[in-house]
Design an enzyme around this catalytic site. Structure first.
Site, PDB file in Angstrom:
ATOM      1  N   LYS A   1      54.105  40.450  -1.648  1.00 25.96           N
ATOM      2  CA  LYS A   1      53.402  41.630  -1.121  1.00 25.96           C
ATOM      3  C   LYS A   1      54.386  42.780  -0.877  1.00 25.96           C
ATOM      4  O   LYS A   1      54.142  43.907  -1.291  1.00 25.96           O
ATOM      5  CB  LYS A   1      52.671  41.287   0.191  1.00 25.96           C
ATOM      6  CG  LYS A   1      51.647  40.171   0.069  1.00 25.96           C
ATOM      7  CD  LYS A   1      50.943  39.880   1.384  1.00 25.96           C
ATOM      8  CE  LYS A   1      51.845  39.379   2.494  1.00 25.96           C
ATOM      9  NZ  LYS A   1      52.455  38.043   2.268  1.00 25.96           N
TER      10      LYS A   1
ATOM     11  N   ARG B   1      45.173  40.365   8.959  1.00 29.15           N
ATOM     12  CA  ARG B   1      45.516  38.963   8.790  1.00 29.15           C
ATOM     13  C   ARG B   1      44.450  38.037   9.336  1.00 29.15           C
ATOM     14  O   ARG B   1      44.614  36.821   9.315  1.00 29.15           O
ATOM     15  CB  ARG B   1      46.812  38.691   9.520  1.00 29.15           C
ATOM     16  CG  ARG B   1      48.003  38.646   8.575  1.00 29.15           C
ATOM     17  CD  ARG B   1      49.167  38.267   9.414  1.00 29.15           C
ATOM     18  NE  ARG B   1      50.180  37.542   8.759  1.00 29.15           N
ATOM     19  CZ  ARG B   1      51.205  38.121   8.136  1.00 29.15           C
ATOM     20  NH1 ARG B   1      51.270  39.400   7.968  1.00 29.15           N
ATOM     21  NH2 ARG B   1      52.154  37.366   7.656  1.00 29.15           N
TER      22      ARG B   1
ATOM     23  N   ARG C   1      65.127  34.351  -0.264  1.00 28.66           N
ATOM     24  CA  ARG C   1      64.979  35.804  -0.051  1.00 28.66           C
ATOM     25  C   ARG C   1      66.151  36.364   0.761  1.00 28.66           C
ATOM     26  O   ARG C   1      66.636  35.748   1.691  1.00 28.66           O
ATOM     27  CB  ARG C   1      63.678  36.092   0.686  1.00 28.66           C
ATOM     28  CG  ARG C   1      63.596  37.549   1.137  1.00 28.66           C
ATOM     29  CD  ARG C   1      62.230  37.945   1.633  1.00 28.66           C
ATOM     30  NE  ARG C   1      61.712  37.038   2.625  1.00 28.66           N
ATOM     31  CZ  ARG C   1      60.425  36.956   2.933  1.00 28.66           C
ATOM     32  NH1 ARG C   1      59.548  37.708   2.306  1.00 28.66           N
ATOM     33  NH2 ARG C   1      60.021  36.114   3.855  1.00 28.66           N
TER      34      ARG C   1
ATOM     35  N   ARG D   1      65.884  36.431   6.847  1.00 27.08           N
ATOM     36  CA  ARG D   1      65.024  36.587   8.017  1.00 27.08           C
ATOM     37  C   ARG D   1      65.028  35.328   8.872  1.00 27.08           C
ATOM     38  O   ARG D   1      65.060  34.212   8.358  1.00 27.08           O
ATOM     39  CB  ARG D   1      63.583  36.872   7.542  1.00 27.08           C
ATOM     40  CG  ARG D   1      63.319  38.341   7.364  1.00 27.08           C
ATOM     41  CD  ARG D   1      62.008  38.643   6.686  1.00 27.08           C
ATOM     42  NE  ARG D   1      60.852  37.886   7.147  1.00 27.08           N
ATOM     43  CZ  ARG D   1      59.626  38.039   6.633  1.00 27.08           C
ATOM     44  NH1 ARG D   1      59.408  38.929   5.665  1.00 27.08           N
ATOM     45  NH2 ARG D   1      58.627  37.328   7.077  1.00 27.08           N
TER      46      ARG D   1
ATOM     47  N   ARG E   1      53.729  29.253   8.829  1.00 22.07           N
ATOM     48  CA  ARG E   1      53.169  30.528   8.348  1.00 22.07           C
ATOM     49  C   ARG E   1      52.119  30.269   7.272  1.00 22.07           C
ATOM     50  O   ARG E   1      51.087  30.949   7.212  1.00 22.07           O
ATOM     51  CB  ARG E   1      54.284  31.428   7.816  1.00 22.07           C
ATOM     52  CG  ARG E   1      55.026  32.153   8.945  1.00 22.07           C
ATOM     53  CD  ARG E   1      56.387  32.652   8.549  1.00 22.07           C
ATOM     54  NE  ARG E   1      56.381  33.538   7.397  1.00 22.07           N
ATOM     55  CZ  ARG E   1      57.465  33.831   6.689  1.00 22.07           C
ATOM     56  NH1 ARG E   1      58.638  33.320   7.014  1.00 22.07           N
ATOM     57  NH2 ARG E   1      57.384  34.632   5.657  1.00 22.07           N
TER      58      ARG E   1
HETATM   59  P1  AP5 Z   1      58.266  39.265  -0.724  1.00 22.57           P
HETATM   60  O1  AP5 Z   1      57.873  40.474  -1.499  1.00 22.57           O
HETATM   61  O2  AP5 Z   1      59.237  39.437   0.392  1.00 22.57           O
HETATM   62  O3  AP5 Z   1      56.957  38.449  -0.262  1.00 22.57           O
HETATM   63  P2  AP5 Z   1      55.881  38.753   0.864  1.00 22.57           P
HETATM   64  O4  AP5 Z   1      54.546  38.422   0.302  1.00 22.57           O
HETATM   65  O5  AP5 Z   1      56.084  40.109   1.443  1.00 22.57           O
HETATM   66  O6  AP5 Z   1      56.248  37.616   1.907  1.00 22.57           O
HETATM   67  P3  AP5 Z   1      56.509  37.664   3.470  1.00 22.57           P
HETATM   68  O7  AP5 Z   1      57.254  36.411   3.822  1.00 22.57           O
HETATM   69  O8  AP5 Z   1      57.121  38.970   3.898  1.00 22.57           O
HETATM   70  O9  AP5 Z   1      55.075  37.599   4.024  1.00 22.57           O
HETATM   71  P4  AP5 Z   1      54.626  37.180   5.400  1.00 22.57           P
HETATM   72  O10 AP5 Z   1      53.227  37.572   5.311  1.00 22.57           O
HETATM   73  O11 AP5 Z   1      54.884  35.784   5.783  1.00 22.57           O
HETATM   74  O12 AP5 Z   1      55.614  38.010   6.403  1.00 22.57           O
HETATM   75  P5  AP5 Z   1      55.388  39.319   7.273  1.00 22.57           P
HETATM   76  O13 AP5 Z   1      56.662  40.041   7.348  1.00 22.57           O
HETATM   77  O14 AP5 Z   1      54.180  40.043   6.831  1.00 22.57           O
HETATM   78  O15 AP5 Z   1      58.866  38.205  -1.794  1.00 22.57           O
HETATM   79  C1  AP5 Z   1      59.391  36.954  -1.381  1.00 22.57           C
HETATM   80  C2  AP5 Z   1      60.619  36.591  -2.226  1.00 22.57           C
HETATM   81  O16 AP5 Z   1      60.226  36.359  -3.579  1.00 22.57           O
HETATM   82  C3  AP5 Z   1      61.697  37.682  -2.303  1.00 22.57           C
HETATM   83  O17 AP5 Z   1      62.949  37.050  -2.302  1.00 22.57           O
HETATM   84  C4  AP5 Z   1      61.428  38.406  -3.644  1.00 22.57           C
HETATM   85  O18 AP5 Z   1      62.610  38.947  -4.208  1.00 22.57           O
HETATM   86  C5  AP5 Z   1      60.881  37.252  -4.495  1.00 22.57           C
HETATM   87  N1  AP5 Z   1      59.838  37.666  -5.460  1.00 22.57           N
HETATM   88  C6  AP5 Z   1      58.807  38.519  -5.228  1.00 22.57           C
HETATM   89  N2  AP5 Z   1      58.023  38.622  -6.317  1.00 22.57           N
HETATM   90  C7  AP5 Z   1      58.560  37.790  -7.246  1.00 22.57           C
HETATM   91  C8  AP5 Z   1      58.192  37.429  -8.584  1.00 22.57           C
HETATM   92  N3  AP5 Z   1      57.093  37.956  -9.159  1.00 22.57           N
HETATM   93  N4  AP5 Z   1      58.971  36.531  -9.244  1.00 22.57           N
HETATM   94  C9  AP5 Z   1      60.078  36.004  -8.657  1.00 22.57           C
HETATM   95  N5  AP5 Z   1      60.481  36.303  -7.394  1.00 22.57           N
HETATM   96  C10 AP5 Z   1      59.721  37.177  -6.689  1.00 22.57           C
HETATM   97  O19 AP5 Z   1      55.059  38.701   8.712  1.00 22.57           O
HETATM   98  C11 AP5 Z   1      56.053  38.038   9.481  1.00 22.57           C
HETATM   99  C12 AP5 Z   1      55.479  37.660  10.854  1.00 22.57           C
HETATM  100  O20 AP5 Z   1      55.121  38.856  11.584  1.00 22.57           O
HETATM  101  C13 AP5 Z   1      54.195  36.819  10.866  1.00 22.57           C
HETATM  102  O21 AP5 Z   1      54.479  35.451  10.728  1.00 22.57           O
HETATM  103  C14 AP5 Z   1      53.603  37.193  12.230  1.00 22.57           C
HETATM  104  O22 AP5 Z   1      54.262  36.503  13.271  1.00 22.57           O
HETATM  105  C15 AP5 Z   1      53.931  38.663  12.349  1.00 22.57           C
HETATM  106  N6  AP5 Z   1      52.868  39.518  11.788  1.00 22.57           N
HETATM  107  C16 AP5 Z   1      52.971  40.332  10.690  1.00 22.57           C
HETATM  108  N7  AP5 Z   1      51.812  40.965  10.445  1.00 22.57           N
HETATM  109  C17 AP5 Z   1      50.944  40.542  11.413  1.00 22.57           C
HETATM  110  C18 AP5 Z   1      49.573  40.826  11.680  1.00 22.57           C
HETATM  111  N8  AP5 Z   1      48.866  41.659  10.907  1.00 22.57           N
HETATM  112  N9  AP5 Z   1      49.006  40.210  12.752  1.00 22.57           N
HETATM  113  C19 AP5 Z   1      49.701  39.386  13.541  1.00 22.57           C
HETATM  114  N10 AP5 Z   1      50.994  39.052  13.332  1.00 22.57           N
HETATM  115  C20 AP5 Z   1      51.614  39.625  12.266  1.00 22.57           C
HETATM  116 MG    MG Z   2      56.772  40.885   3.286  1.00 22.10          MG
END
Ligand code: AP5
Ligand code: MG
Length: 224
Positions: A20, A95, A133, A166, A177
């Site tokens: 994402k 979410r 990552r 992270r 997660r």
């Molecule tokens: P990346 O692009 O970083 O993936 P992502 O989908 O953004 O994954 P996240 O881990 O950031 O999502 P998340 O939803 O768990 O975390 P968030 O920060 O939102 O890609 C991942 C890896 O793959 C990278 O190394 C990249 O280079 C590689 N890659 C990407 N595409 C590729 C491809 N096509 N081929 C090969 N490699 C590839 O949330 C973190 C925490 O914050 C949550 O757990 C929660 O506690 C809190 N939080 C966030 N939002 C909310 C909300 N709305 N409500 C409540 N709590 C929240």
């Molecule tokens: Mg992300």
């Protein structure tokens, strides 16, 4: 509603690690609207040791969701900034159904959500991606040690910042997660499908192919 009030809002859905953040950064350039990543906003607050950051930390460390009220208020505030005058790309928000309903109320007067790309990925692949990552401490650019490595190990290509792993990217936290995703976020797939907004793309493909498929979905909706 006046034409100048119409904005483009996208919601990126997908399991943790689906890509994402990676795709949101590419779409920012293409559409000239900002990415709003609630995870990045919480991490920014944590880095600056704000009250919000300290509150979010305990939830993030476990891989649980931060309470809705706090998260929704943070998004509302972010949307008042000038760079959102033409819309935004939501990454990691909403979410759950409470957040989705709140986002509908916020966006409906502004033209509503235009499209909800769902980036599909198997759990094992998500785990591999997350554990490899690396993120730039200063600009937030995302890398992978195998799939998308920086030119120089540990150093960001964009601004030379330090790359770090992270805190919530440990396997046990990632498993929770994923659990939280299936329990709370997955129902949004049906929610947006029923509204005719869902566009599925295969997140297992290389980054540029996922991007091309997202572009095609935007074109099909007349958004580019
Ligand atoms: P990346 O692009 O970083 O993936 P992502 O989908 O953004 O994954 P996240 O881990 O950031 O999502 P998340 O939803 O768990 O975390 P968030 O920060 O939102 O890609 C991942 C890896 O793959 C990278 O190394 C990249 O280079 C590689 N890659 C990407 N595409 C590729 C491809 N096509 N081929 C090969 N490699 C590839 O949330 C973190 C925490 O914050 C949550 O757990 C929660 O506690 C809190 N939080 C966030 N939002 C909310 C909300 N709305 N409500 C409540 N709590 C929240
Ligand atoms: Mg992300």
């Amino acid at each position: 509603m006046a034409a100048q009030d119409r904005r483009v809002f996208l919601v990126l859905l997908g399991v943790p690690g689906a890509g994402k953040g990676t795709q949101a950064k590419l779409l920012e350039e293409l559409l000239q609207i900002p990415q709003i990543s609630t995870g990045d906003l919480f991490r920014y607050n944590l880095k600056n040791e704000t009250e919000l950051g300290l509150l979010a930390k305990s939830y993030m460390d476990r891989g649980d969701l931060v309470p809705d009220e706090v998260t929704i208020r943070m998004v509302e505030e972010r949307l008042t900034r000038e760079d959102c005058a033409r819309g935004a790309i939501f990454d990691g928000f909403p979410r759950n159904l409470v957040q989705a309903t709140a986002l509908d109320a916020i966006t409906e007067p502004l033209g509503g959500i235009a499209l909800v790309p769902l980036i599909g990925l198997e759990d094992d692949d998500a785990m591999r991606r997350i554990t490899g990552r690396r993120v730039c401490r200063s600009c937030g650019a995302v890398y992978h040690i195998d799939f998308n490595p920086p030119k120089q190990e540990g150093v960001c290509d964009v601004d030379g910042g330090e790359l770090y792993q992270r805190d919530d990217d440990k396997p046990d936290t990632v498993r929770n997660r994923l659990y939280v995703y299936y329990k709370q976020t997955a129902p949004l797939v049906g929610y947006y499908y029923a509204k005719g907004l869902l566009a599925e793309v295969d997140g297992g493909l290389p980054i540029d192919e996922v991007q091309a498929n997202l572009k095609a979905a935007l074109q099909a909706k007349g958004l580019i």
